[in-house]
Motif scaffolding. Structure first.
Motif, PDB file in Angstrom:
ATOM      1  N   GLU A   1      -2.243   8.381   4.379  1.00  0.00           N
ATOM      2  CA  GLU A   1      -3.208   7.566   3.667  1.00  0.00           C
ATOM      3  C   GLU A   1      -2.252   6.373   3.094  1.00  0.00           C
ATOM      4  N   LEU A   2      -2.923   5.241   3.431  1.00  0.00           N
ATOM      5  CA  LEU A   2      -2.774   3.952   2.826  1.00  0.00           C
ATOM      6  C   LEU A   2      -3.497   3.710   1.575  1.00  0.00           C
ATOM      7  N   LEU A   3      -3.066   3.363   0.300  1.00  0.00           N
ATOM      8  CA  LEU A   3      -3.758   3.424  -0.931  1.00  0.00           C
ATOM      9  C   LEU A   3      -3.729   1.843  -0.806  1.00  0.00           C
ATOM     10  N   ALA A   4      -5.106   1.665  -0.513  1.00  0.00           N
ATOM     11  CA  ALA A   4      -5.714   0.058  -0.466  1.00  0.00           C
ATOM     12  C   ALA A   4      -6.288  -0.568  -1.887  1.00  0.00           C
ATOM     13  N   ASP A   5      -5.485  -1.453  -2.312  1.00  0.00           N
ATOM     14  CA  ASP A   5      -6.464  -2.374  -3.327  1.00  0.00           C
ATOM     15  C   ASP A   5      -7.940  -2.569  -3.171  1.00  0.00           C
TER      16      ASP A   5
ATOM     17  N   MET B   1       0.966  -1.124  -0.258  1.00  0.00           N
ATOM     18  CA  MET B   1      -0.151   0.068   0.127  1.00  0.00           C
ATOM     19  C   MET B   1       0.865   0.941  -0.105  1.00  0.00           C
ATOM     20  N   PRO B   2       0.989   2.195  -1.097  1.00  0.00           N
ATOM     21  CA  PRO B   2       1.645   3.129  -1.008  1.00  0.00           C
ATOM     22  C   PRO B   2       1.154   4.222   0.040  1.00  0.00           C
TER      23      PRO B   2
ATOM     24  N   GLY C   1      -8.273   3.993   9.295  1.00  0.00           N
ATOM     25  CA  GLY C   1      -9.726   4.284   8.761  1.00  0.00           C
ATOM     26  C   GLY C   1     -10.517   4.849  10.166  1.00  0.00           C
ATOM     27  N   PRO C   2     -11.634   5.118   9.994  1.00  0.00           N
ATOM     28  CA  PRO C   2     -12.599   5.721  11.093  1.00  0.00           C
ATOM     29  C   PRO C   2     -12.738   4.545  12.067  1.00  0.00           C
TER      30      PRO C   2
ATOM     31  N   GLY D   1     -16.840  -6.325  -0.530  1.00  0.00           N
ATOM     32  CA  GLY D   1     -17.403  -4.876  -0.508  1.00  0.00           C
ATOM     33  C   GLY D   1     -16.522  -3.607  -0.589  1.00  0.00           C
ATOM     34  N   PHE D   2     -15.380  -3.726  -0.715  1.00  0.00           N
ATOM     35  CA  PHE D   2     -14.471  -2.618  -0.403  1.00  0.00           C
ATOM     36  C   PHE D   2     -14.035  -2.343  -1.933  1.00  0.00           C
ATOM     37  N   ALA D   3     -14.049  -0.959  -2.145  1.00  0.00           N
ATOM     38  CA  ALA D   3     -13.731  -0.458  -3.438  1.00  0.00           C
ATOM     39  C   ALA D   3     -12.440  -0.155  -3.639  1.00  0.00           C
ATOM     40  N   GLY D   4     -11.834  -0.153  -2.558  1.00  0.00           N
ATOM     41  CA  GLY D   4     -10.354   0.224  -2.597  1.00  0.00           C
ATOM     42  C   GLY D   4     -10.309   1.735  -2.603  1.00  0.00           C
ATOM     43  N   GLY D   5      -9.047   2.353  -2.471  1.00  0.00           N
ATOM     44  CA  GLY D   5      -8.635   3.749  -2.622  1.00  0.00           C
ATOM     45  C   GLY D   5      -8.038   3.977  -1.299  1.00  0.00           C
ATOM     46  N   PRO D   6      -8.004   5.355  -0.897  1.00  0.00           N
ATOM     47  CA  PRO D   6      -7.031   5.638   0.384  1.00  0.00           C
ATOM     48  C   PRO D   6      -7.985   5.389   1.648  1.00  0.00           C
ATOM     49  N   VAL D   7      -7.014   4.943   2.525  1.00  0.00           N
ATOM     50  CA  VAL D   7      -7.532   4.720   3.814  1.00  0.00           C
ATOM     51  C   VAL D   7      -6.900   5.549   4.700  1.00  0.00           C
ATOM     52  N   ALA D   8      -7.613   6.691   5.400  1.00  0.00           N
ATOM     53  CA  ALA D   8      -7.111   7.617   6.239  1.00  0.00           C
ATOM     54  C   ALA D   8      -6.567   7.063   7.340  1.00  0.00           C
ATOM     55  N   CYS D   9      -5.426   7.199   7.993  1.00  0.00           N
ATOM     56  CA  CYS D   9      -4.686   6.718   9.190  1.00  0.00           C
ATOM     57  C   CYS D   9      -4.011   8.077   9.973  1.00  0.00           C
TER      58      CYS D   9
END
Length: 148
Positions: A51-55, A38-39, A85-86, A61-69
């Protein structure tokens, strides 16, 4: 994984590398990306947001994208805790053991009454116990030791 605790994933892993090298793999963005895939732009500084850029994970049901950390706690070469994430917290605790490191992972905050959260715990638990530890060990084997 501790199946007794439906709100968390716990992993205990021995790594044949010293804590300072394991710490680098947890806190240097390019090394973290190599094993977590994850970049990111992590910095071991309390309060640092990244952010972790998740696949995508279609099964969950997870579309991927940035995960705020956010970095929540840091003890140099001993402990790193981040929000994931939250709702989740991921904590790595490092303990010297012989010539290596015992790494304890806790991924906490799963809601056992929520179907998505139960599925996420099951999928992430499998990853934290199998693929992720192997990838981390492989990266540690590939990077050179640095003088303390």
């Amino acid at each position: 994984m501790n199946d007794e605790d439906p709100t968390a994933i716990h992993v205990d892993q021995f790594l044949s590398h010293p804590p300072r090298k394991v710490w680098r793999a947890l806190t240097e963005p390019q090394l973290l990306e190599r094993w977590l895939r994850m970049p990111n732009d992590i910095k071991p500084v309390v309060g640092h947001r990244f952010e972790l850029l998740a696949d995508p994970v279609p099964a969950a049901g997870f579309a991927g994208g940035p995960v705020a950390c956010e970095v929540l706690a840091v003890e140099q070469e001993r402990l790193l805790s981040i929000s994931w994430g939250p709702e989740w917290t991921v904590t790595w605790r490092l303990e010297p053991e012989g010539h290596g490191t015992r790494l304890f992972l806790s991924h906490e905050g799963f809601d056992p009454d929520d179907e998505f959260q139960r599925m996420s715990r099951r999928i992430m638990g499998g990853g934290w116990r199998t693929g992720v530890p192997k990838a981390l060990a492989r990266v540690l084997d590939e990077i050179p030791d640095q003088a303390p």
